[in-house]
Design a protein around this motif. Structure first.
Motif, PDB file in Angstrom:
ATOM      1  N   ARG A 117       0.835  -1.195   0.000  1.00 52.14           N
ATOM      2  CA  ARG A 117       0.000   0.000   0.000  1.00 52.14           C
ATOM      3  C   ARG A 117       0.877   1.255   0.000  1.00 52.14           C
ATOM      4  NH1 ARG A 117      -1.743   4.250   0.087  1.00 52.14           N
ATOM      5  NH2 ARG A 117      -3.464   5.249   1.212  1.00 52.14           N
ATOM      6  N   VAL A 172      -6.662   5.915  -1.008  1.00 49.73           N
ATOM      7  CA  VAL A 172      -7.471   4.771  -0.580  1.00 49.73           C
ATOM      8  C   VAL A 172      -8.651   5.258   0.254  1.00 49.73           C
ATOM      9  CG1 VAL A 172      -7.523   2.668   0.820  1.00 49.73           C
ATOM     10  CG2 VAL A 172      -5.556   3.127  -0.649  1.00 49.73           C
ATOM     11  N   LEU A 227      -5.785  -5.141  -0.780  1.00 49.37           N
ATOM     12  CA  LEU A 227      -4.671  -4.209  -1.001  1.00 49.37           C
ATOM     13  C   LEU A 227      -3.662  -4.780  -1.999  1.00 49.37           C
ATOM     14  CD1 LEU A 227      -4.117  -3.058   2.691  1.00 49.37           C
ATOM     15  CD2 LEU A 227      -5.026  -1.651   0.827  1.00 49.37           C
ATOM     16  N   THR A 262      -4.272  -0.702   6.208  1.00 46.69           N
ATOM     17  CA  THR A 262      -4.765  -0.022   5.005  1.00 46.69           C
ATOM     18  C   THR A 262      -4.272   1.412   4.886  1.00 46.69           C
ATOM     19  OG1 THR A 262      -6.759  -1.373   5.101  1.00 46.69           O
ATOM     20  CG2 THR A 262      -6.870   0.622   3.765  1.00 46.69           C
TER      21      THR A 262
END
Length: 427
Positions: free
Chosen positions: A85, A92, A135, A164
């Motif tokens: 990520r 996101v 992800l 995340t």
């Protein structure tokens, strides 16, 4: 092996999987452990099926340089996802809530895909395994990522946010779901609000429904982009909401006609409009996306079976969503209404009270015939001319084989484990 090295190996692979039955050529297989399985035992099989590498955490299954030994495969998967990520550095959006997460996620995906290359959580892969896999499905061509987060206990959302690291967040609502794990409604609010804590502490932005006063209060210290059908000071104002039975909303003199049943879906639609506006998707494209979205997986689907109209909402249920579905049924103008209601799971000590509350609240609805299915509803059995109770689906099945329904308007609603979509074939 350090995560950066593992990441380079991951990038050299065609895909990633945790299911030995879904091995594709040159994929990366993570051998996870569960209560009743140990995927380390499938390491050799995965390589034989074409996996390029296999990540294991049991040295006795080490075969050659294609087997990568780590201390814990689950933790390695989660760390790899977090590293990836950060490697991509794309915006996101994370979302959670008690009801409507998946529908909202799919609507947002539909809207943003009109302008961007968007990837989102597939299905409901929204837990400590599904979020990392989501992800890791993002790549260099992904312009926006959408991550759905589910939780049934405290600190789970906080943990998923750390993996995340969302730039934006949205909570659909706080409802009476997973009460057993959260320890009551206050626990639900505290647990879901962990997303707000993350966004506040990291100076990120939240999308907020100003019509939900509790959400508004919980997010007041965070940078917000809001919507409302009541407060004209919101960033996005929704002029009008109708449901007959499909939901339509009016925004900036544009009527958007959805294919979603139930007024309870209006906030899900409004959130998608709002997030689309924030990312500068045109009104025309927003309208096009929402009007061409059709629900799947037994979520508020309207269909016909013979002369009967069905609202199939059998994907899942909790007290909040059950009440919303019933209220919608009550308000619809159709006649000859029937409701098949299945047990609501994961309510713990509150189960009897919550099921009783549903039954009691329907006693003054003489125009609807109710079929309550499951051991929890059966515990609340009471005498009423419009009530029928069945402790198992098999008992209901026997009843339905002897009945013929014609010209009925039917709601089917229950928790996933009840699999009430089986009723459709019996009508």
């Amino acid at each position: 092996m350090d995560i950066s090295t593992l990441h380079k190996i991951y990038l050299s692979c065609s895909s990633i999987t945790t299911d030995s039955r879904k091995i594709s050529e040159d994929s990366l297989f993570f051998a996870l452990k569960g209560e009743n399985f140990d995927a380390n035992t499938f390491a050799k099989e995965a390589l034989q099926k074409g996996a390029k590498y296999v990540v294991i955490d049991d040295s006795k299954y080490h075969i050659n340089e294609q087997t990568i030994l780590v201390d814990n495969t689950l933790k390695a998967l989660q760390k790899l996802a977090q590293f990836h990520r950060n490697y991509l550095k794309l915006p996101v959006i994370a979302l959670t809530g008690s009801n409507g997460k998946t529908t909202t996620k799919e609507l947002i995906h539909a809207v943003l895909s009109q302008k961007f290359n968007v990837k989102a959580t597939i299905g409901n892969l929204n837990n400590h395994i599904g979020v990392p896999l989501t992800l890791l499905s993002f790549n260099k061509s992904t312009e926006i990522g959408i991550v759905e987060m589910g939780a049934n206990h405290q600190e789970e959302i906080a943990f998923l946010c750390e993996i995340t690291q969302p730039d934006y967040g949205y909570i659909t609502n706080f409802g009476r779901a997973h009460l057993e794990g959260f320890g009551g409604i206050e626990g639900v609010i505290k647990g879901k609000s962990e997303m707000y804590d993350y966004l506040l502490n990291n100076n990120k932005k939240v999308f907020i429904n100003l019509d939900d006063h509790l959400q508004t209060k919980k997010s007041e210290l965070i940078s917000r982009f809001s919507f409302s059908s009541q407060d004209k000071s919101a960033n996005v104002f929704i002029n009008e909401i109708k449901a007959d039975p499909y939901v339509s909303v009016k925004h900036e003199n544009e009527i958007i006609q959805s294919n979603l049943i139930g007024i309870y879906n209006a906030p899900n639609i409004n959130a998608a409009i709002t997030i689309g506006k924030f990312f500068e998707v045109s009104n025309h494209l927003i309208k096009n996306a929402i009007e061409n979205y059709f629900p799947t997986n037994n979520r508020s689907q309207l269909s016909r079976k013979g002369s009967n109209e069905l609202i199939l909402d059998a994907y899942n249920a909790n007290p909040s969503s059950m009440k919303a579905a019933l209220q919608n049924l009550i308000e619809l103008p159709q006649t000859n209404k029937i409701a098949f209601l299945g047990d609501m799971f994961e309510l713990g000590d509150e189960s009897y009270n919550e099921h009783t509350a549903i039954v009691e609240s329907m006693k003054n609805q003489p125009e609807i015939e109710f079929y309550f299915v499951g051991k929890e509803f059966y515990k609340t059995k009471t005498t009423h001319p419009n009530f029928h109770f069945f402790s198992t689906f098999e008992e209901l099945k026997m009843e339905l084989t002897e009945k013929k329904f014609e010209n009925k308007y039917i709601l089917i609603k229950g928790s996933r484990g009840m699999a009430l979509e089986r009723i459709v074939e019996l009508l």
